[in-house]
Design a protein around this motif. Structure first.
Motif, mmCIF file in Angstrom:
data_model
loop_
_atom_site.group_PDB
_atom_site.id
_atom_site.type_symbol
_atom_site.label_atom_id
_atom_site.label_comp_id
_atom_site.label_asym_id
_atom_site.label_seq_id
_atom_site.Cartn_x
_atom_site.Cartn_y
_atom_site.Cartn_z
ATOM 1 N N VAL A 23 -10.193 -2.101 0.077
ATOM 2 C CA VAL A 23 -9.051 -2.491 -0.768
ATOM 3 C C VAL A 23 -9.320 -2.097 -2.087
ATOM 4 O O VAL A 23 -8.590 -1.499 -2.780
ATOM 5 C CB VAL A 23 -8.663 -4.086 -0.673
ATOM 6 C CG1 VAL A 23 -7.945 -4.596 -1.759
ATOM 7 C CG2 VAL A 23 -8.119 -4.333 0.622
ATOM 8 N N ARG A 24 -10.633 -2.392 -2.655
ATOM 9 C CA ARG A 24 -11.082 -1.934 -3.823
ATOM 10 C C ARG A 24 -11.097 -0.351 -4.127
ATOM 11 O O ARG A 24 -10.429 0.184 -5.307
ATOM 12 C CB ARG A 24 -12.318 -2.332 -4.419
ATOM 13 C CG ARG A 24 -12.532 -3.754 -4.565
ATOM 14 C CD ARG A 24 -13.705 -4.334 -5.154
ATOM 15 N NE ARG A 24 -14.982 -4.136 -4.207
ATOM 16 C CZ ARG A 24 -15.340 -4.826 -3.282
ATOM 17 N NH1 ARG A 24 -14.894 -6.138 -3.233
ATOM 18 N NH2 ARG A 24 -16.510 -4.508 -2.431
ATOM 19 N N VAL A 27 -7.252 0.813 -4.004
ATOM 20 C CA VAL A 27 -6.445 0.549 -5.579
ATOM 21 C C VAL A 27 -7.033 1.528 -6.626
ATOM 22 O O VAL A 27 -6.308 1.940 -7.318
ATOM 23 C CB VAL A 27 -6.848 -1.039 -5.616
ATOM 24 C CG1 VAL A 27 -6.289 -1.175 -7.294
ATOM 25 C CG2 VAL A 27 -6.139 -1.877 -4.771
ATOM 26 N N ALA A 48 -7.472 -6.888 -8.170
ATOM 27 C CA ALA A 48 -7.469 -6.707 -6.556
ATOM 28 C C ALA A 48 -8.702 -7.601 -5.967
ATOM 29 O O ALA A 48 -8.451 -8.022 -4.899
ATOM 30 C CB ALA A 48 -7.204 -5.188 -6.262
ATOM 31 N N ALA A 52 -7.922 -10.160 -3.310
ATOM 32 C CA ALA A 52 -8.425 -9.733 -1.674
ATOM 33 C C ALA A 52 -9.376 -11.047 -1.316
ATOM 34 O O ALA A 52 -9.236 -11.462 -0.195
ATOM 35 C CB ALA A 52 -9.001 -8.460 -1.775
ATOM 36 N N MET A 64 -2.984 -6.542 2.122
ATOM 37 C CA MET A 64 -2.416 -6.289 0.758
ATOM 38 C C MET A 64 -1.601 -5.234 1.095
ATOM 39 O O MET A 64 -1.692 -3.912 1.907
ATOM 40 C CB MET A 64 -3.567 -5.671 0.069
ATOM 41 C CG MET A 64 -3.114 -5.240 -1.319
ATOM 42 S SD MET A 64 -3.985 -4.428 -2.288
ATOM 43 C CE MET A 64 -4.388 -2.760 -1.505
ATOM 44 N N LEU A 66 0.312 -2.185 -1.076
ATOM 45 C CA LEU A 66 0.137 -1.231 -2.202
ATOM 46 C C LEU A 66 1.342 -0.460 -2.246
ATOM 47 O O LEU A 66 1.566 0.277 -1.416
ATOM 48 C CB LEU A 66 -1.326 -0.460 -1.938
ATOM 49 C CG LEU A 66 -1.651 0.530 -3.095
ATOM 50 C CD1 LEU A 66 -2.902 0.544 -3.004
ATOM 51 C CD2 LEU A 66 -0.972 1.872 -3.096
ATOM 52 N N LEU A 79 0.829 -4.760 -6.161
ATOM 53 C CA LEU A 79 -0.115 -5.130 -5.136
ATOM 54 C C LEU A 79 0.341 -6.452 -4.658
ATOM 55 O O LEU A 79 0.606 -7.477 -5.589
ATOM 56 C CB LEU A 79 -1.672 -5.046 -5.535
ATOM 57 C CG LEU A 79 -2.456 -3.990 -6.143
ATOM 58 C CD1 LEU A 79 -3.625 -4.116 -6.843
ATOM 59 C CD2 LEU A 79 -2.052 -2.762 -5.113
ATOM 60 N N PHE A 81 -0.783 -9.480 -2.041
ATOM 61 C CA PHE A 81 -1.812 -10.086 -1.149
ATOM 62 C C PHE A 81 -1.318 -11.103 -0.469
ATOM 63 O O PHE A 81 -0.676 -12.178 -0.959
ATOM 64 C CB PHE A 81 -2.919 -10.662 -2.116
ATOM 65 C CG PHE A 81 -3.549 -9.426 -2.708
ATOM 66 C CD1 PHE A 81 -4.588 -8.987 -2.228
ATOM 67 C CD2 PHE A 81 -3.153 -9.222 -3.885
ATOM 68 C CE1 PHE A 81 -5.164 -7.602 -2.931
ATOM 69 C CE2 PHE A 81 -3.595 -8.112 -4.704
ATOM 70 C CZ PHE A 81 -4.533 -7.281 -4.101
ATOM 71 N N SER A 112 -7.098 -13.082 -12.792
ATOM 72 C CA SER A 112 -6.379 -11.762 -12.269
ATOM 73 C C SER A 112 -5.144 -11.992 -13.080
ATOM 74 O O SER A 112 -4.672 -10.610 -13.241
ATOM 75 C CB SER A 112 -6.177 -12.025 -10.881
ATOM 76 O OG SER A 112 -7.398 -11.867 -10.029
#
Length: 147
Positions: A23-24, A27, A48, A52, A64, A66, A79, A81, A112
């Motif tokens: 995911v990281r 993104v 993110a 996550a 997720m 995107l 994004l 989640f 966040s």
């Protein structure tokens, strides 16, 4: 802000620590492709990562979505989640700095929120949670060479 056109969302599973790394990476790559600066990329990837991890740890896993955004000259990234976990019983308390239900620092949701331009939580106790964040790439006007 009205989105004039956007691509179909890409869906990434969140079910393990390996998925968090994926995911990281995705993104960061999407943000870079949309023209986000390094600081903006780092902020979005940090948000993110936190969201996550919440999806995995508190929601029991999920996914997720995107979605690259384009409106006029502006480019952004949305994004979402999504989990089907226990939900958040007291959202106001969960958004308070320092509150934790899992032994962490208690900055996941509130931290966040500070890292993105748009932040929304939809949670129903017993039915899951969706946290949606949107960040926009800063458009910097080109500089003109001096005389």
């Amino acid at each position: 802000m009205t989105v004039s056109r956007h691509a179909a969302p890409a869906t990434l599973p969140i079910g393990s620590d390996a998925d968090l790394a994926w995911v990281r990476q995705q993104v960061r790559q999407a943000a870079a492709e949309l023209g986000f600066g390094l600081v903006q990329q780092t902020k979005l990837v940090t948000a993110a990562s936190e969201l996550a991890r919440n999806t995995l740890v508190h929601g029991g896993g999920g996914h997720m979505e995107l979605t690259p955004l384009h409106t006029g000259q502006a480019r952004g990234l949305r994004l979402a989640f999504v989990d089907s976990g226990p939900g958040i019983r007291d959202l106001e308390q969960a958004m308070t700095d320092g509150y934790t239900s899992g032994g962490g620092l208690g900055l996941g949701l509130s931290g966040s929120k500070r890292l993105v331009q748009e932040f929304e939580v939809d949670s129903t106790p017993g039915a899951g949670t969706t946290v949606t964040v949107t960040a926009w790439a800063t458009v910097v006007a080109p500089t003109r060479p001096g005389p």
